[in-house]
Design an enzyme around this catalytic site. Structure first.
Site, mmCIF file in Angstrom:
data_model
loop_
_atom_site.group_PDB
_atom_site.id
_atom_site.type_symbol
_atom_site.label_atom_id
_atom_site.label_comp_id
_atom_site.label_asym_id
_atom_site.label_seq_id
_atom_site.Cartn_x
_atom_site.Cartn_y
_atom_site.Cartn_z
ATOM 1 N N GLU A 109 0.683 -1.117 0.102
ATOM 2 C CA GLU A 109 0.130 0.017 -0.195
ATOM 3 C C GLU A 109 0.927 1.139 0.050
ATOM 4 O OE1 GLU A 109 -3.106 0.581 2.895
ATOM 5 O OE2 GLU A 109 -3.449 -1.537 3.023
ATOM 6 N N CYS A 127 -4.140 -5.064 2.159
ATOM 7 C CA CYS A 127 -3.148 -5.935 2.870
ATOM 8 C C CYS A 127 -2.862 -7.093 2.197
ATOM 9 C CB CYS A 127 -3.716 -5.770 4.315
ATOM 10 S SG CYS A 127 -3.372 -4.292 4.970
ATOM 11 N N HIS A 134 -4.337 -12.568 8.809
ATOM 12 C CA HIS A 134 -4.285 -11.145 8.815
ATOM 13 C C HIS A 134 -4.443 -10.410 9.929
ATOM 14 C CE1 HIS A 134 -3.594 -7.206 7.255
ATOM 15 N NE2 HIS A 134 -4.790 -6.727 7.816
ATOM 16 N N ARG A 143 -9.757 -13.563 17.599
ATOM 17 C CA ARG A 143 -11.163 -13.680 17.587
ATOM 18 C C ARG A 143 -11.799 -14.556 16.659
ATOM 19 N NH1 ARG A 143 -15.619 -8.887 16.712
ATOM 20 N NH2 ARG A 143 -17.321 -10.080 16.235
#
Length: 351
Positions: free
Chosen positions: A80, A112, A234, A243
């Site tokens: 990026e 990403c 990621h 999570r």
């Protein structure tokens, strides 16, 4: 079967702690650390950018496996934060590592997941016998506006994966992608910092795509979470990947090796690939890995990977491992951080 022949990473030595950033903006440091699960983030030195980080990562890969650069037929750099808006990073890296005149080169962008998109394309070219080896690199010196929540996580680092069919240390059994038009994060041409659609960042962005890609891969391979020795996702912060691991029934033992964001921040295009690099630093023959990247805008790439017997003779020790780079730290304050990141507008005669 084609797969990873060698790999290398690079993480800058400089770090800044969330307490130091919070001190400047009057934020609660404990709240920021706990909300993001980030203890420090890497900061590129003034002479480091995506090109230099990519070169270091590629050179580390070549230290571990002696490959004639003339046998490398493609190089794709995903980022990026390419140093030039119009001029490729890939050719800079290729020249630095001694690649020949004839090779495929391109700079990739998909937030990403640009680096893992490069891995997919290199694998396809190897499988089609267009090239013998190819480099896919994910590298970033990501931007976060001063005072924005992103400033606590946006960091620097990168990883290079050399893909081929000879002496493969990690077979890529399969790969797939999922994509949608989800406006969770963007930066227009000419704007110095990205913006984020906050309510789109979590469920509609990250979790929807990562979960979908992981489930699709396990369905295709006929596997379940317990069939994998390692998993890496990621890592925009330290909480999202833990999570999503729990949502997919993965344990801490499976994801802890590849979880790097708490120590170095979010390296954007380098995130999933550097987490995978940390896993490759310790994986044994027969180990199975699930890797799932995510790029805002939005999409995920999933990989099912198996470590081969070639890992026994592979020279991992010839280049520094990810954990060693994490432990090599020089902490800086916010004043030095602003100097390194060129946040202060300097006079024309100053650098």
């Amino acid at each position: 079967m084609s797969g990873i022949v060698s790999y290398g990473s690079y993480v800058p030595v400089y770090r800044i702690k969330p307490e130091e950033i919070a001190r400047i903006w009057g934020d609660d440091p404990e709240k920021m650390k706990n909300n993001l699960f980030i203890l420090s983030k890497s900061v590129p030195a003034p002479d480091e950018d995506v090109a230099t980080i990519s070169v270091e990562a590629a050179r580390n890969a070549l230290k571990r496996k002696k490959i004639n650069p003339h046998d490398i037929g493609a190089i794709y750099v995903g980022s990026e934060s390419h140093p030039y808006a119009v001029k490729p990073t890939a050719t800079v890296v290729a020249a630095a590592i001694g690649m020949p005149l004839e090779y495929f080169a391109a700079d990739y962008e998909f937030a990403c997941k640009a680096g893992t998109a490069g891995m997919q394309n290199v694998k396809a070219m190897v499988d089609a016998n267009y090239i013998k080896y190819g480099f896919a690199i994910g590298s970033d010196t990501s931007q976060g506006a001063p005072g924005d929540a992103l400033e606590y996580s946006a960091s620097a680092g990168g990883t290079a994966m050399l893909i081929g069919k000879d002496d493969v240390i990690a077979e890529i059994n399969d790969t797939l992608s999922v994509s949608t038009d989800t406006p969770d994060f963007w930066r227009r041409e000419g704007e110095p910092y990205p913006r984020h659609g906050e309510r789109f960042t979590g469920e509609p962005g990250y979790f929807k795509h990562v979960v979908a890609a992981a489930k699709a891969m396990m369905s295709r391979m006929g596997t379940k979470s317990s069939d994998y020795d390692y998993v890496v996702f990621h890592q925009p912060n330290g909480k999202f990947p833990t999570r999503v691991a729990k949502m997919l029934s993965f344990t801490e033992d499976q994801y802890k090796t590849g979880l790097l964001t708490p120590y170095i921040g979010n390296t954007y295009s380098g995130s999933t690939m550097t987490g995978l690099s940390a896993i490759l630093d310790e994986a044994k023959p027969g180990d199975r890995i699930l890797a799932v990247s995510f790029g805002s805008g939005a999409g995920s790439d999933a990989f099912d990977i198996t470590i081969t017997e070639n890992m026994k003779t592979y020279k991992r020790e010839n280049a520094p491992g990810v954990r060693k780079m994490i432990e090599n730290v020089t902490f800086i304050d916010y004043a030095i951080y602003t100097k390194f990141r060129k946040i202060i507008v300097m006079g024309e005669s100053l650098e």
